[in-house]
Design a protein around this motif. Structure first.
Motif, PDB file in Angstrom:
ATOM      1  N   GLY A 420       0.777  -1.229   0.000  1.00 46.39           N
ATOM      2  CA  GLY A 420       0.000   0.000   0.000  1.00 46.39           C
ATOM      3  C   GLY A 420       0.807   1.276   0.000  1.00 46.39           C
ATOM      4  N   ILE A 421       2.155   1.196   0.030  1.00 50.42           N
ATOM      5  CA  ILE A 421       3.007   2.382   0.065  1.00 50.42           C
ATOM      6  C   ILE A 421       3.683   2.533  -1.301  1.00 50.42           C
ATOM      7  N   LYS A 422       3.593   3.729  -1.879  1.00 53.04           N
ATOM      8  CA  LYS A 422       4.159   3.946  -3.214  1.00 53.04           C
ATOM      9  C   LYS A 422       5.675   3.911  -3.171  1.00 53.04           C
ATOM     10  N   GLY A 423       6.255   3.104  -4.057  1.00 50.76           N
ATOM     11  CA  GLY A 423       7.702   2.983  -4.127  1.00 50.76           C
ATOM     12  C   GLY A 423       8.308   3.993  -5.093  1.00 50.76           C
ATOM     13  N   GLU A 424       9.614   3.947  -5.217  1.00 51.43           N
ATOM     14  CA  GLU A 424      10.343   4.836  -6.112  1.00 51.43           C
ATOM     15  C   GLU A 424      10.392   4.215  -7.508  1.00 51.43           C
ATOM     16  N   LYS A 425      10.184   5.050  -8.501  1.00 47.53           N
ATOM     17  CA  LYS A 425      10.178   4.578  -9.888  1.00 47.53           C
ATOM     18  C   LYS A 425      11.455   5.037 -10.581  1.00 47.53           C
ATOM     19  N   ILE A 426      12.202   4.083 -11.152  1.00 49.61           N
ATOM     20  CA  ILE A 426      13.453   4.388 -11.844  1.00 49.61           C
ATOM     21  C   ILE A 426      13.346   3.823 -13.258  1.00 49.61           C
ATOM     22  N   VAL A 427      13.477   4.699 -14.258  1.00 50.02           N
ATOM     23  CA  VAL A 427      13.271   4.316 -15.653  1.00 50.02           C
ATOM     24  C   VAL A 427      14.587   4.409 -16.413  1.00 50.02           C
ATOM     25  N   LYS A 428      14.870   3.412 -17.245  1.00 49.12           N
ATOM     26  CA  LYS A 428      16.069   3.431 -18.071  1.00 49.12           C
ATOM     27  C   LYS A 428      15.898   4.442 -19.196  1.00 49.12           C
ATOM     28  N   GLN A 429      16.917   5.301 -19.400  1.00 44.66           N
ATOM     29  CA  GLN A 429      16.845   6.328 -20.430  1.00 44.66           C
ATOM     30  C   GLN A 429      16.815   5.712 -21.820  1.00 44.66           C
ATOM     31  N   ILE A 430      16.112   6.417 -22.735  1.00 45.10           N
ATOM     32  CA  ILE A 430      16.001   5.982 -24.119  1.00 45.10           C
ATOM     33  C   ILE A 430      16.603   7.063 -25.012  1.00 45.10           C
ATOM     34  N   ASP A 431      17.335   6.635 -26.062  1.00 48.20           N
ATOM     35  CA  ASP A 431      17.932   7.575 -27.011  1.00 48.20           C
ATOM     36  C   ASP A 431      16.826   8.123 -27.908  1.00 48.20           C
ATOM     37  N   GLU A 432      16.359   9.323 -27.624  1.00 44.29           N
ATOM     38  CA  GLU A 432      15.252   9.890 -28.371  1.00 44.29           C
ATOM     39  C   GLU A 432      15.685  10.484 -29.702  1.00 44.29           C
ATOM     40  N   THR A 433      16.963  10.394 -30.064  1.00 41.91           N
ATOM     41  CA  THR A 433      17.415  10.870 -31.369  1.00 41.91           C
ATOM     42  C   THR A 433      17.159   9.835 -32.463  1.00 41.91           C
ATOM     43  N   ILE A 434      16.768   8.627 -32.089  1.00 44.33           N
ATOM     44  CA  ILE A 434      16.486   7.553 -33.046  1.00 44.33           C
ATOM     45  C   ILE A 434      15.039   7.111 -32.842  1.00 44.33           C
ATOM     46  N   PHE A 435      14.210   7.247 -33.893  1.00 44.48           N
ATOM     47  CA  PHE A 435      12.807   6.867 -33.752  1.00 44.48           C
ATOM     48  C   PHE A 435      12.666   5.347 -33.718  1.00 44.48           C
ATOM     49  N   GLY A 436      11.523   4.889 -33.167  1.00 41.81           N
ATOM     50  CA  GLY A 436      11.242   3.460 -33.110  1.00 41.81           C
ATOM     51  C   GLY A 436      10.612   3.068 -31.785  1.00 41.81           C
ATOM     52  N   THR A 437      10.358   1.771 -31.620  1.00 40.09           N
ATOM     53  CA  THR A 437       9.766   1.220 -30.398  1.00 40.09           C
ATOM     54  C   THR A 437      10.853   0.520 -29.600  1.00 40.09           C
ATOM     55  N   TYR A 438      11.009   0.893 -28.341  1.00 37.21           N
ATOM     56  CA  TYR A 438      12.095   0.394 -27.500  1.00 37.21           C
ATOM     57  C   TYR A 438      11.550  -0.441 -26.342  1.00 37.21           C
ATOM     58  N   PRO A 439      12.189  -1.573 -26.019  1.00 34.28           N
ATOM     59  CA  PRO A 439      11.878  -2.229 -24.733  1.00 34.28           C
ATOM     60  C   PRO A 439      12.460  -1.365 -23.615  1.00 34.28           C
TER      61      PRO A 439
END
Length: 591
Positions: A420-439
């Motif tokens: 019930g307690i919200k944890g910290e969210k850490i997201v891996k950066q994505i290279d936005e200079t290249i278009f497409g769908t990334y995992p």
């Protein structure tokens, strides 16, 4: 204008950050914390909710243990119990010896197993900042049960203790610490515990001790027949006691001999109320409210009765804690003062399969979440608690003491909640200079837990041209990807200074897009178009060539129409002049 333009830029900036995943969470690459418990789940699993079960200890010294209580602190667990042992002298009541085991950071730090204080058992304890206060019932060589209270260091040394010396049996039920005093609840038949001569019957007992373990006041609660104490609980600055009082005397028990009592910190009986609850009911206290949890075998029909200020019955509520109804084998209710949450634990039996069901409720008895754990054995849950967002369950089975830490993990609206307690969210950066769908790897972290999951993130193609378009010579070609223009590799921002037809290939992540377009000097074409338009307009101004015409009746009619138009024109001019000049004269006379 400048201020308005600046505000518009600020609005655009904050709007972009509100949808940018890097603005909503930390960069995964910047996290260097090492987590003890790391797990990987799919996003679908996390959205349904998962439970993590961690065994924090498994105690087995070859003795037949019985766990009477578990006291939980920050990364600390104190087991109060007893174990079967050979008797050094004949006893009437106990064949066991007292047992204390202290665990810190999931490791056994020390244990106390001794017959020095006689046969008996430890019942309960409180963990203070610098010491432990434990209580138990012990049988002396005179075969009389006495209450013992102990002061123990966190290194396992017994610093001080007090053993009652009553002339008859006394037993403790629990211990509470409030301000600088310790309160012990129990029952006694002794007449010489001090602070009041009483008859030789079983009294409900509340004792008060100072920091030196000196007993300086007692409260006896009974009529003229034996009384029993089922359970007590400390709430606010009062002790609630649920018991049975028989016979005639101070307590009016005509309607029921089951009585709920409220005792102040000064050991004054503030109030009492006859009730009709089962003796196996679980009682908790939330501030000045006492709650009874009654159950039979159906976990979908747990009845909760709340008594408010003055012990007036406030409300009744039925709790449904199981989606699939199984038979209740054990039931415990606990209130965590620090978390302000109610924890209900039970073991459910379905044919020959056993489950532990843990439910966490807020102080309004609204169910926040439930966790069910399939068990490999037939052990029964005996204690449950919640501390610092961590849920604990304890039980015994076949001479083993089990301790388990349980964490419910669920993703709701892209946020992960741990019990019930919200944890910290850490997201891996994505290279936005290249278009497409990334995992995209996403980590959710809380305390020493890390949950790893994967999603997908789409970077849309951005390009300054369209397929089949025509563009001005010298324009800049911008895009997000790796590009080849007419066979030559180029970078975004490339200037096209030559007229011609072009083929642009842009490679994204695992996909390629093609554009064909034309580049011209559009300024020259525009000048040519303007010149041509000017020639056309000049030609339209030339007079019509003369032609020979016959003056027939149509021409005469046309001339009459023109004369009539001229007549009306002169009449109109005359009227205007006739109106203007008189007004000017009038104006002059007034002047």
């Amino acid at each position: 204008m400048k201020i308005g333009f600046f505000l518009l830029l600020l609005i655009c900036f904050f709007s972009f950050n509100s949808i940018n995943p890097k603005a909503l969470a930390k960069d995964l690459d910047s996290s260097e914390i090492i987590y003890e418990n790391s797990y990987e789940f799919s996003l679908e699993e996390l959205e349904k909710g998962i439970s993590l079960n961690e065994d924090i200890f498994l105690a087995n010294d070859g003795f037949d243990y019985k766990m009477n209580n578990v006291i939980i602190g920050k990364n600390q667990y104190l087991i109060c119990g007893e174990f079967e042992s050979e008797q050094k002298y004949p006893t009437r009541f106990f064949t066991s010896l007292p047992y204390l085991a202290f665990y810190q950071n999931n490791s056994l730090k020390w244990k106390i197993k001794t017959d020095f204080y006689g046969h008996g058992k430890f019942i309960s304890a409180v963990l203070l900042e610098d010491r432990i206060i434990a209580v138990g019932t012990f049988e002396s060589e005179l075969q009389v049960k006495q209450i013992g209270i102990f002061e123990i260091s966190y290194n396992g040394d017994i610093l001080n203790y007090h053993m009652t010396k009553g002339n008859d049996n006394s037993e403790c039920e629990n211990v509470y610490a409030y301000k600088e005093f310790y309160y012990v609840t129990g029952v006694t038949q002794a007449t010489n515990l001090g602070y009041g001569n009483v008859e030789n019957i079983n009294h409900i007992l509340v004792m008060i001790f100072n920091k030196d373990l000196e007993n300086f006041d007692n409260l006896y609660l009974s009529n003229d027949q034996n009384s029993r104490l089922y359970q007590s609980f400390f709430g606010g600055n009062s002790i609630f006691l649920f018991g049975e009082i028989n016979g005639d005397g101070y307590f009016d028990n005509e309607k029921s001999n089951k009585i709920l009592m409220c005792v102040s910190e000064r050991l004054d009986l503030d109030m009492y109320k006859t009730v009709n609850h089962n003796e196996n009911s679980q009682i908790i206290a939330i501030k000045d409210e006492a709650m009874f949890f009654e159950y039979d075998t159906d976990p979908s029909k747990i009845k909760v009765t709340t008594y408010g200020f003055g012990l007036e019955e406030k409300k009744e509520k039925i709790l449904n804690l199981a989606y699939n109804v199984y038979q209740i084998e054990s039931f415990k209710a606990h209130y965590s003062i620090a978390e302000d949450k109610v924890i209900i634990g039970s073991t459910l039996k379905n044919n020959k399969t056993y489950y532990d069901l843990l439910a966490v409720l807020n102080n309004k008895l609204e169910v926040l979440y439930t966790i069910d754990i399939k068990k490999e054995d037939n052990s029964l849950l005996e204690f449950c608690s919640l501390l610092d967002g961590e849920l604990f369950s304890f039980g015994t089975y076949q001479k083993n003491l089990y301790g388990r830490k349980v964490m419910n993990v669920k993703v709701v609206d892209n946020e992960c909640y741990f019990n019930g307690i919200k944890g910290e969210k850490i997201v891996k950066q994505i290279d936005e200079t290249i278009f497409g769908t990334y995992p995209q790897e996403i980590n959710y972290c809380y305390q020493d837990y890390k949950i790893i999951t994967y999603g997908s993130y789409r970077i849309e193609l951005e390009c300054t041209i369209k397929d089949g378009g025509i563009y001005q010579k010298g324009f800049a070609l911008e895009f997000n990807g790796n590009a080849i223009l007419n066979g030559e590799t180029i970078n975004s921002g490339y200037l096209i200074n030559e007229n011609g037809n072009y083929l642009l290939r842009i490679d994204g992540k695992d996909e390629t897009v093609y554009f064909s377009f034309t580049v011209k000097d559009l300024s020259i074409e525009e000048q040519t178009v303007k010149t041509n338009n000017l020639i056309i307009k000049e030609e339209s101004k030339k007079p019509l060539e003369s032609t020979e015409v016959n003056y027939d009746s149509n021409i005469v009619n046309y001339q009459k129409q023109e004369i009539t138009k001229l007549s009306f024109l002169f009449i109109g001019i005359g009227l205007i002049l006739g109106i203007i000049f008189p007004f000017e004269k009038v104006g002059r006379k007034r002047a």
